[in-house]
Design a protein around this motif. Structure first.
Motif, PDB file in Angstrom:
ATOM      1  N   TYR A  69      26.314  19.400  18.878  1.00 12.27           N
ATOM      2  CA  TYR A  69      27.111  18.615  18.673  1.00 12.27           C
ATOM      3  C   TYR A  69      28.140  18.543  18.599  1.00 12.27           C
ATOM      4  CZ  TYR A  69      22.374  18.736  15.527  1.00 12.27           C
ATOM      5  OH  TYR A  69      21.293  18.748  15.214  1.00 12.27           O
ATOM      6  N   ILE A  70      29.162  19.346  19.304  1.00 15.97           N
ATOM      7  CA  ILE A  70      29.586  19.795  19.448  1.00 15.97           C
ATOM      8  C   ILE A  70      30.480  19.157  20.872  1.00 15.97           C
ATOM      9  CG2 ILE A  70      31.914  20.658  19.746  1.00 15.97           C
ATOM     10  CD1 ILE A  70      30.510  22.953  17.472  1.00 15.97           C
ATOM     11  N   VAL A  71      29.798  19.517  21.671  1.00 15.68           N
ATOM     12  CA  VAL A  71      29.860  19.263  23.176  1.00 15.68           C
ATOM     13  C   VAL A  71      29.261  17.508  23.035  1.00 15.68           C
ATOM     14  CG1 VAL A  71      28.564  19.844  24.904  1.00 15.68           C
ATOM     15  CG2 VAL A  71      29.388  21.789  24.046  1.00 15.68           C
ATOM     16  N   HIS A  72      28.631  17.454  22.197  1.00 11.26           N
ATOM     17  CA  HIS A  72      28.483  15.725  23.171  1.00 11.26           C
ATOM     18  C   HIS A  72      28.724  14.847  22.171  1.00 11.26           C
ATOM     19  CE1 HIS A  72      25.489  12.873  23.723  1.00 11.26           C
ATOM     20  NE2 HIS A  72      25.697  12.075  22.366  1.00 11.26           N
ATOM     21  N   SER A  73      29.976  15.226  20.916  1.00 13.49           N
ATOM     22  CA  SER A  73      31.065  14.082  20.088  1.00 13.49           C
ATOM     23  C   SER A  73      31.805  14.508  20.914  1.00 13.49           C
ATOM     24  CB  SER A  73      30.422  14.155  18.770  1.00 13.49           C
ATOM     25  OG  SER A  73      29.523  14.671  18.290  1.00 13.49           O
ATOM     26  N   GLU A  74      32.692  13.361  20.314  1.00 11.33           N
ATOM     27  CA  GLU A  74      34.341  12.673  21.330  1.00 11.33           C
ATOM     28  C   GLU A  74      34.895  13.982  20.233  1.00 11.33           C
ATOM     29  OE1 GLU A  74      37.769   9.776  19.885  1.00 11.33           O
ATOM     30  OE2 GLU A  74      35.762   9.235  19.441  1.00 11.33           O
ATOM     31  N   TRP A  75      35.715  14.682  20.948  1.00 14.20           N
ATOM     32  CA  TRP A  75      36.755  15.807  20.936  1.00 14.20           C
ATOM     33  C   TRP A  75      37.493  15.581  20.235  1.00 14.20           C
ATOM     34  CZ3 TRP A  75      35.907  20.708  20.193  1.00 14.20           C
ATOM     35  CH2 TRP A  75      37.460  21.835  20.178  1.00 14.20           C
ATOM     36  N   LEU A 132      21.129   9.735  17.512  1.00 13.41           N
ATOM     37  CA  LEU A 132      20.640   9.671  15.908  1.00 13.41           C
ATOM     38  C   LEU A 132      20.371  11.028  15.481  1.00 13.41           C
ATOM     39  CD1 LEU A 132      18.281   5.890  16.224  1.00 13.41           C
ATOM     40  CD2 LEU A 132      20.763   6.447  14.805  1.00 13.41           C
ATOM     41  N   HIS A 133      20.512  11.011  14.719  1.00 15.73           N
ATOM     42  CA  HIS A 133      19.925  12.397  14.222  1.00 15.73           C
ATOM     43  C   HIS A 133      18.141  11.921  13.291  1.00 15.73           C
ATOM     44  CE1 HIS A 133      23.291  14.896  13.258  1.00 15.73           C
ATOM     45  NE2 HIS A 133      23.934  13.694  13.161  1.00 15.73           N
ATOM     46  N   LEU A 134      17.640  13.382  12.683  1.00 17.25           N
ATOM     47  CA  LEU A 134      15.472  12.715  12.789  1.00 17.25           C
ATOM     48  C   LEU A 134      15.515  12.020  11.479  1.00 17.25           C
ATOM     49  CD1 LEU A 134      14.722  16.643  12.816  1.00 17.25           C
ATOM     50  CD2 LEU A 134      14.276  14.438  14.921  1.00 17.25           C
ATOM     51  N   SER A 135      15.265  11.042  11.775  1.00 16.82           N
ATOM     52  CA  SER A 135      14.434   9.400  11.072  1.00 16.82           C
ATOM     53  C   SER A 135      13.512   9.399  11.321  1.00 16.82           C
ATOM     54  CB  SER A 135      15.204   8.438  11.577  1.00 16.82           C
ATOM     55  OG  SER A 135      14.704   8.274  12.576  1.00 16.82           O
ATOM     56  N   PRO A 136      12.058   8.369  10.350  1.00 14.69           N
ATOM     57  CA  PRO A 136      11.414   8.307  10.987  1.00 14.69           C
ATOM     58  C   PRO A 136      11.163   6.894  12.049  1.00 14.69           C
ATOM     59  CG  PRO A 136      12.106   6.990   9.047  1.00 14.69           C
ATOM     60  CD  PRO A 136      13.281   7.919   9.022  1.00 14.69           C
ATOM     61  N   LEU A 137      11.944   6.303  12.602  1.00 11.24           N
ATOM     62  CA  LEU A 137      12.226   5.694  14.043  1.00 11.24           C
ATOM     63  C   LEU A 137      12.204   7.282  15.129  1.00 11.24           C
ATOM     64  CD1 LEU A 137      12.334   3.823  16.170  1.00 11.24           C
ATOM     65  CD2 LEU A 137      14.973   3.951  16.243  1.00 11.24           C
ATOM     66  N   ASN A 197      28.685  14.115  12.705  1.00  6.86           N
ATOM     67  CA  ASN A 197      28.400  14.523  14.418  1.00  6.86           C
ATOM     68  C   ASN A 197      27.311  15.579  12.862  1.00  6.86           C
ATOM     69  OD1 ASN A 197      30.425  12.995  14.972  1.00  6.86           O
ATOM     70  ND2 ASN A 197      31.534  15.460  14.970  1.00  6.86           N
ATOM     71  N   PHE A 198      26.889  16.696  12.050  1.00  9.17           N
ATOM     72  CA  PHE A 198      25.777  17.461  12.097  1.00  9.17           C
ATOM     73  C   PHE A 198      24.913  16.732  11.224  1.00  9.17           C
ATOM     74  CE2 PHE A 198      30.041  19.898  12.118  1.00  9.17           C
ATOM     75  CZ  PHE A 198      29.765  20.456  13.803  1.00  9.17           C
ATOM     76  N   PRO A 199      24.178  17.176  10.835  1.00 10.07           N
ATOM     77  CA  PRO A 199      23.026  16.957  10.206  1.00 10.07           C
ATOM     78  C   PRO A 199      23.160  17.269   8.788  1.00 10.07           C
ATOM     79  CG  PRO A 199      21.997  18.697  11.366  1.00 10.07           C
ATOM     80  CD  PRO A 199      23.804  17.952  12.032  1.00 10.07           C
TER      81      PRO A 199
END
Length: 620
Positions: A37-43, A113-118, A204-206
């Motif tokens: 999550y950290i690597v993928h998100s804006e620093w 997206l975090h885990l969701s029905p979609l 950023n985090f689930p």
């Protein structure tokens, strides 16, 4: 019996002690996976933002894993008498938890997206794509995780006495607790004072729900709610990510055609008002020029509709643009080409999107109607005077006229109603037998009045003999509904039906033949059309827009985007898919009725999600 009772207590005590250490090492495992999550998100650029990232990384995953231990494994320690069976249960549960976390990191890095029905539907759809191709790797990963958990379980059981003697459990718990508390205290302050390097990390985090305390701080005089709302409006959405706009430096083939440009925005005008009875002038103009029959705004909202028109970007980028005060490439290019600007609005461009980002405030003050009440007649009169003066200059001109009569139809106006009964012809104390009919007739009257003003615009262009050297665009920012969908939706900004999104788009382009275009088009297409066909840009449109040139649309185009910062709206042939910020989705038919057992295509959604993050800064 006493011995048996003591034996049970000893077993439970051992299992609880073992469970603490088992949870600790799974916290470390979760934190390692959480680095994705950290690597993928804006620093974050500031030290405080980086400190918050460190504290929330440690505190959040510590709280998350230990919370599941308290809810599941701790009570199971009392219920499952066999230590081997209990440890097996813990291993299975931990393997499941890390597997779900691994899936969530994959969804986040792929779809944002975090885990969701979609996301679950997409993973299980069976459609071949990069997303669910990687999902197949779980058949290898899960057994490996299970085996590692078994090794950890056995090793901890054997080393339990040694670990217990070290008496480090208290300090470790204290570290995690302080990190958790510290991260939330920092976020409370950052949320109150709109400190972006912290607030941008909110999702950023689930299962992350940082604490806020604006009500408490307001009660104790620490913040002023009205001042907070004003600062938030001026700053834009505080957690908006940084944007690259345009992505690359723009280059041009030459100075362009030097043709004039006129854009008339009739606020709130939906497409089915363009008939010979209601809007004869616009209908005739459309017949003799280019009429885009299936055209959609970028939103059902005033601000986002205008944003999409001038920036050629989906509404999800709005707050990032506002936060960085980035000027539209269209407007900045026209300024560099020495275009004269004539900007006219019947309410002095009161929407912040105009004076904060699109146009310069000084220019707005010079050319607005300078009246307190919206006055479309005066705006057109001022425009007519300005056009005559602009023709005295050799430089080309750009003019934008905003008319509000249609959007403000309930207020009436200084025009004679054609359609009755309407609100203006019905006494206020008269019982309204058919409210819908009164509202629709009032709306039609406002549209008819706007059409009269458009007739004056067309006549002025012909009188000044500039029509053959002027690109004229007539459109709207969104439509208006009168509960045609049966969902108790009135006006705009309440659903994404065709009544609120489908709008007129008529273009007069010199030397272009009259035609009716049936292919679906969008407000996103206006900027690339003007940049390519008027200003002769050589940079490809994907570097500064999400749209296509209206004169060179892809025949394979399957969808167009709408929505805002909260919802993603994908408009396709006979369907509209709405995805909210949590990944929940609904699929509607052409009448905006929910469709049963229908899910969006994974390939389409992957393209949409890519487009919605393409202009953000690449992650470190």
């Amino acid at each position: 019996m006493v011995a048996s009772g003591n034996n049970y207590k000893d077993k439970v005590s051992q299992l609880i002690s073992w469970g603490h250490w088992f949870s600790f090492f799974n916290i470390i495992a979760a934190m390692l996976l959480g680095t994705r999550y950290i690597v993928h998100s804006e620093w974050p650029e500031t030290l405080l933002g980086q400190l918050y990232l460190l504290l929330s990384w440690v505190g959040h995953f510590g709280f998350l894993v230990f919370g599941f231990y308290i809810l599941v494994l701790f009570p199971a320690s009392f219920l499952i008498p066999s230590q081997r069976l209990m440890r097996l249960f813990a291993v299975l549960f931990a393997t499941l938890g890390l597997t779900v976390l691994l899936l969530d990191t994959h969804a986040f890095t792929t779809l944002d997206l975090h885990l969701s029905p979609l996301v679950w539907d997409l993973l299980l759809s069976g459609e071949k794509s990069d997303l669910n191709a990687r999902w197949q790797y779980l058949f290898i990963t899960v057994p490996v995780l299970f085996f590692l958990q078994l090794l950890l379980s056995e090793w901890l059981w054997r080393k339990l006495r040694v670990l217990t003697r070290k008496h480090v459990g208290g300090p470790i718990a204290l570290v995690f607790g302080l990190c958790f508390l510290g991260s939330h205290l920092i976020y409370i302050w950052a949320d109150a004072f709109l400190y972006r390097p912290v607030t941008m990390q909110r999702s950023n985090f689930p299962l992350s729900y940082p604490m806020t305390a604006k009500t408490f701080m307001e009660k104790h005089g620490l913040i002023d709610r009205s001042d907070y709302a004003k600062r938030k409006e001026e700053a834009g959405k505080e957690e908006s990510p940084l944007i690259r706009y345009p992505i690359d430096k723009l280059s041009f083939s030459d100075q362009g055609t030097n043709q004039n440009v006129l854009i008339v925005m009739v606020d709130g005008l939906r497409s089915d008002m363009m008939t010979a009875e209601i809007m004869p002038n616009l209908t005739a103009f459309a017949t003799n020029n280019i009429n885009f029959e299936d055209h959609y705004s970028t939103s059902n909202d005033n601000t986002v509709g205008v944003f999409g028109l001038f920036y050629g970007l989906p509404g999800s980028y709005l707050e990032s643009i506002r936060a960085e005060s980035a000027s539209p490439v269209l407007v900045s290019t026209l300024k560099k080409r020495n275009y004269q600007f004539g900007l006219f609005s019947s309410d002095n461009f009161s929407s912040p999107i105009y004076y904060q980002t699109i146009f310069e405030q000084q220019k707005l003050a010079e050319n607005s109607t300078n009246t307190q009440e919206p006055n479309d007649r005066l705006a057109i009169t001022n425009w007519q005077t300005w056009v005559e003066q602009a023709q005295q200059n050799d430089d080309p001109w750009f003019s934008y006229v905003e008319l509000l009569s249609v959007q403000e139809f309930e207020e009436g106006g200084d025009y004679t109603p054609k359609f009755t009964p309407s609100l203006s012809t019905t006494a206020k104390n008269t019982k309204l037998s058919n409210t819908s009919e009164l509202l629709k007739n009032s709306y039609k009257n406002a549209a008819h009045f706007a059409d009269e003003l458009l007739g004056k615009v067309f006549a002025t262009l012909e009188q000044q003999q500039v029509l053959e050297n002027t690109v004229v665009i007539i459109t709207s920012n969104h439509g208006t509904e009168f509960n045609e969908t049966g969902t108790n939706s009135w006006g705009s900004n309440s659903n994404y039906s065709q009544y609120q999104l489908k709008i007129p788009m008529v273009i007069h382009w010199p030397e272009q033949d009259a035609q009716t275009v049936t292919q679906t088009s969008s407000h996103l297409d206006i900027v690339p059309t003007l940049m390519e066909s008027l200003l002769n840009i050589s940079t490809t449109s994907d570097k500064y827009s999400s749209g296509q040139n209206l004169f060179n649309m892809d025949p394979e185009r399957r969808w167009v985007l709408a929505g805002d910062s909260k919802d993603i709206v994908v408009i396709q042939n006979r369907t509209t898919t709405v995805v909210d910020r949590y990944g929940n989705y609904q699929v509607y038919d052409e009448n905006y009725q929910l469709k049963d057992e229908r899910r969006p295509k994974l390939s389409t959604l992957m393209q949409v999600m890519h487009e919605l993050k393409r202009f953000y800064h690449p992650q470190n």
